[in-house]
Design an enzyme around this catalytic site. Structure first.
Site, PDB file in Angstrom:
ATOM      1  N   ASP A 460      -5.188   1.072 -13.289  1.00 55.34           N
ATOM      2  CA  ASP A 460      -4.140   1.253 -12.581  1.00 55.34           C
ATOM      3  C   ASP A 460      -2.938   2.588 -12.327  1.00 55.34           C
ATOM      4  O   ASP A 460      -3.329   3.333 -13.974  1.00 55.34           O
ATOM      5  CB  ASP A 460      -3.005   0.178 -12.361  1.00 55.34           C
ATOM      6  CG  ASP A 460      -2.266  -0.163 -11.263  1.00 55.34           C
ATOM      7  OD1 ASP A 460      -2.318   0.963 -10.259  1.00 55.34           O
ATOM      8  OD2 ASP A 460      -2.183  -1.219 -11.010  1.00 55.34           O
ATOM      9  N   ASP A 524      -1.779  -2.262  -2.650  1.00 56.36           N
ATOM     10  CA  ASP A 524      -0.679  -3.137  -2.629  1.00 56.36           C
ATOM     11  C   ASP A 524      -0.578  -4.977  -1.425  1.00 56.36           C
ATOM     12  O   ASP A 524      -0.326  -5.876  -2.165  1.00 56.36           O
ATOM     13  CB  ASP A 524       0.183  -3.272  -3.321  1.00 56.36           C
ATOM     14  CG  ASP A 524       0.012  -2.615  -5.127  1.00 56.36           C
ATOM     15  OD1 ASP A 524      -0.999  -2.954  -5.612  1.00 56.36           O
ATOM     16  OD2 ASP A 524       0.505  -1.986  -5.197  1.00 56.36           O
TER      17      ASP A 524
END
Length: 727
Positions: A460, A524
């Site tokens: 990430d 997301d």
């Protein structure tokens, strides 16, 4: 010097040198084997203009009369052979070709241009791949005395006047890759990305096309820029009628200063021409990706595993017993990869602390990750782990011990009075340009991978690189390259570990990071309605096997919408399928549909991840038909999707494009079916068309030109159709 002509898959690239510099006189439809004397292309000289035709070279330059955006910007602090430290010299090079040759058995070209007075040499490499995708890079070398301060080196391709409209993509967090389009007019249209990463609003694709170009029709000239740092993409439309599509790294002041003999190579510009609409562009990218030796299904020798990610299931609640229950439930449903998300390392109870301390938290995991890994692998699943190696919390042991490793605009650390960039999600960027910081991060990840059975890293990057600096100077360029080196080094040391590029979702999706990673997290947002658009346009460039697509919770965490399980599952099928949901809470009916969806994915993933992309052109904006057809025409899988309410009472007949027109096909609805609990709620109708229950048999020509009457779908519902050739 004779022209160079590259040809592949219906595309020609024609390079001419009559003016003394390299010029791409054609990029587009195949010109065939025979070419005329290119002198016929010499431009007229209009009134109130230079007294000779203006050349738009591979590196457009003012010395040839080009009045648009220059290909190269920079200067020297002194003239060659002088002592004066005065800026601004060599501001306008006049490159001329010194050599030009075909390479790669005629599929590529290498061109060198130089200006001895400016002390600069530019090497251009072009490759036209078998599927028609064109790669271009420039490399500028300081061949003179003294430093050369580089401002920009852009890569451009010409676009003909028949291109009337421009389409690009934009977005934000949880709404990545949404299209926008407008008519091309005079002037320079620019999209700038100053995020220090690709950006949620970055355009994955910039496409110029003939008026009204669509998914399946029209001529399209499109580019993608393979770089994960700051960049600009642009269309330069001049008053003389010429147009250039281009891109360049967006450099900070003094970021690239070339000493004598040093070089700078541009990121790669990827360019695709299609005379069959956007699907033709997409097909070129897919063929290029799938021909790479490092492509996931080339190297692994197997198809993409079904994933369960724990984030929207447990968030930071990393108690072992619930995770063991989740793993057991996942295995029962047919999951093949279990990924433990954020929260496993020291001090990580929320997002305020711990980043940078890449040690398993002994208070939460007294026996390390071994009990969970053993349980996961004991169920026959792979184990994956979330990391964020490029970031650091100030509330961490590493930041307290090494404050100088925290990036910022000041030459001194924040502990010594230096100014920090603003926090983003309570975190800062660790300075990977610092060799000690880079080595620390590498060592920690290397040890994690060496001591644990980890098959997958969810890598990430949860913030922009605002005011990114090293030792008081801008460093996005060097930070990006350092991140690339970090991934490359870990892949070299652990070649069997797959790595996902996640960046607050889809904020780092580009072919720079994808040269070294194995998939991206598109967003997301797991809301299936939002994902229909996000995935369609992410997959305009990236094949579905590289795009993480998960079934989220019934009640979306990011939008609040509620969707039936079949709609969520059908949406996720057209990607690298997985779940991000506490599936322990699923109802028995939801579990059965989910189990069926997983089985369908396993049955058809080889098709989904190898076939040609299909997006039908439909007049109704709230109705979508998309899918994939095997290149041999033997099989297809389509989703018919109601994105909202339709203008008409019935959707009518919808054609199924992309099939072999002369073969006969059997069409069946495979999800949802009457066995699924949400089947009845999928429709608003008294009776469905008979073929929905009984199937249909027809030729590819009939299915394409006449089509099938779709049932009346409720808004935000979908049907999955499977087609099999009978002859």
């Amino acid at each position: 010097m004779d022209p160079l002509h590259l040809r592949s898959a219906g595309t020609s690239v024609l390079l001419a040198f009559d003016s003394g510099e390299a010029e791409m006189v054609h990029w587009g439809a195949d010109l065939g084997e025979t070419l005329p004397d290119l002198g016929i292309l010499r431009s007229p000289v209009p009134h109130s203009a230079l007294d000779q035709p203006v050349v738009a070279g591979l590196v457009p330059q003012a010395s040839s009369g080009w009045l648009g955006r220059p290909g190269l910007r920079g200067h020297r602090t002194n003239a060659i052979g002088t002592e004066a430290a005065v800026p601004g010299f060599a501001f306008s090079p006049a490159f001329r070709v010194t050599s030009a040759e075909l390479t790669l058995d005629g599929r590529g070209a290498r061109i060198i241009q130089a200006d001895a007075e400016a002390g600069l040499t530019v090497e251009t490499l072009l490759t036209l791949h078998e599927g028609g995708l064109l790669e271009i890079t420039h490399e500028v070398t300081n061949s003179g005395d003294g430093p050369y301060h580089l401002g920009e080196l852009g890569v451009v391709v010409p676009v003909p006047g028949q291109a009337e409209e421009l389409l690009d993509l934009t977005g934000r967090w949880c709404r990545e890759n949404h299209p926008q389009r407008h008519r091309i007019q005079q002037g320079t249209w620019v999209r700038s990305g100053r995020h220090g990463r690709t950006g949620h609003d970055s355009s994955l694709l910039v496409a110029a096309g003939t008026g009204g170009f669509s998914n399946r029709a029209g001529r399209v000239w499109a580019i993608h820029f393979g770089w994960s740092g700051n960049h600009e993409q642009y269309l330069d439309s001049l008053a003389d009628g010429r147009r250039m599509l281009g891109a360049a790294e967006l450099l900070g002041p003094g970021e690239v200063v070339l000493a004598p003999g040093q070089s700078y190579r541009t990121p790669t510009l990827y360019a695709a021409f299609s005379d069959r609409g956007l699907d033709g562009v997409t097909d070129e990218f897919y063929r290029w990706f799938r021909a790479r030796p490092q492509h996931v299904e080339t190297t692994s020798g197997r198809v993409r595993p079904v994933v369960l990610n724990t984030w929207e299931a447990v968030y930071f609640d990393h108690r072992l017993e619930p995770l063991l229950e989740l793993a057991e439930t996942a295995a029962e449903l047919g999951v093949e990869r279990f990924v433990l998300d954020d929260g496993w390392f020291r001090g990580r109870r929320d997002d305020h602390a711990g980043l940078g301390d890449w040690y398993v938290d002994e208070t939460m995991w007294p026996e390390g990750l071994t009990p969970l890994i053993d349980a996961v692998t004991g169920h026959g699943m792979e184990f994956g782990l979330w990391v964020e190696p490029e970031m650091v919390n100030l509330d961490s042991d590493v930041a307290r011990a090494h404050p100088d490793w925290v990036s910022g605009p000041s030459p001194t650390s924040y502990k010594d009075g230096g100014r920090l960039a603003h926090e983003w999600r309570h975190q800062h960027v660790i300075d990977l340009v610092n060799p000690d910081a880079w080595q620390y991060v590498y060592d920690r990840l290397d040890e994690l991978l060496s001591k644990n059975r980890i098959s997958y890293l969810k890598w990430d990057q949860n913030r922009d690189l605002a005011e990114q600096g090293h030792a008081g100077r801008p460093s996005v360029h060097d930070q990006t390259l350092a991140a690339y080196r970090l991934v490359d080094a870990l892949k070299a040391a652990h070649p069997d570990v797959e790595i996902e590029s996640c960046s607050s979702g889809g904020a780092r999706v580009d072919l720079g990071i994808l040269q070294r990673t194995d998939r991206v997290w598109a967003s997301d947002c797991n809301d299936a309605l939002e994902r229909q658009t996000i995935q369609r346009w992410t997959e305009a460039v990236l094949p579905p096997e590289l795009v993480g697509a998960h079934v989220g919770p019934t009640h979306s965490h990011t939008t609040g919408r509620v969707h039936d399980i079949s709609f969520r599952a059908i949406t996720a099928l057209f990607g690298h399928f997985g779940m991000e949901w506490d599936i322990r809470q699923a109802t028995p009916a939801e579990r059965e549909t989910l189990r069926r969806a997983i089985a369908l994915y396993k049955e058809h993933r080889a098709l989904i991840h190898s076939g040609a992309p299909i997006h039908a052109d439909l007049a109704e904006p709230n109705l979508s038909l998309h899918g994939v057809v095997a290149y041999d025409g033997g099989e297809g899988l389509f989703a018919a999707v109601a994105l909202g309410t339709l203008a008409a009472e019935m959707p009518g007949r919808v054609g199924l494009p992309g099939l072999d027109l002369d073969r006969e096909y059997r069409v069946e609805v495979v999800l949802p079916t009457p066995e699924d609990g949400d089947f009845a709620g999928t429709f608003i109708q008294t009776a469905p068309p008979t073929w929905v229950a009984e199937g249909a048999t027809a030729s590819g020509r009939f299915l394409a030109d006449v089509g099938l009457p779709l049932p009346v779908l409720r808004p935000e519902h979908a049907l999955l159709l499977h087609l099999k050739a009978l002859s």
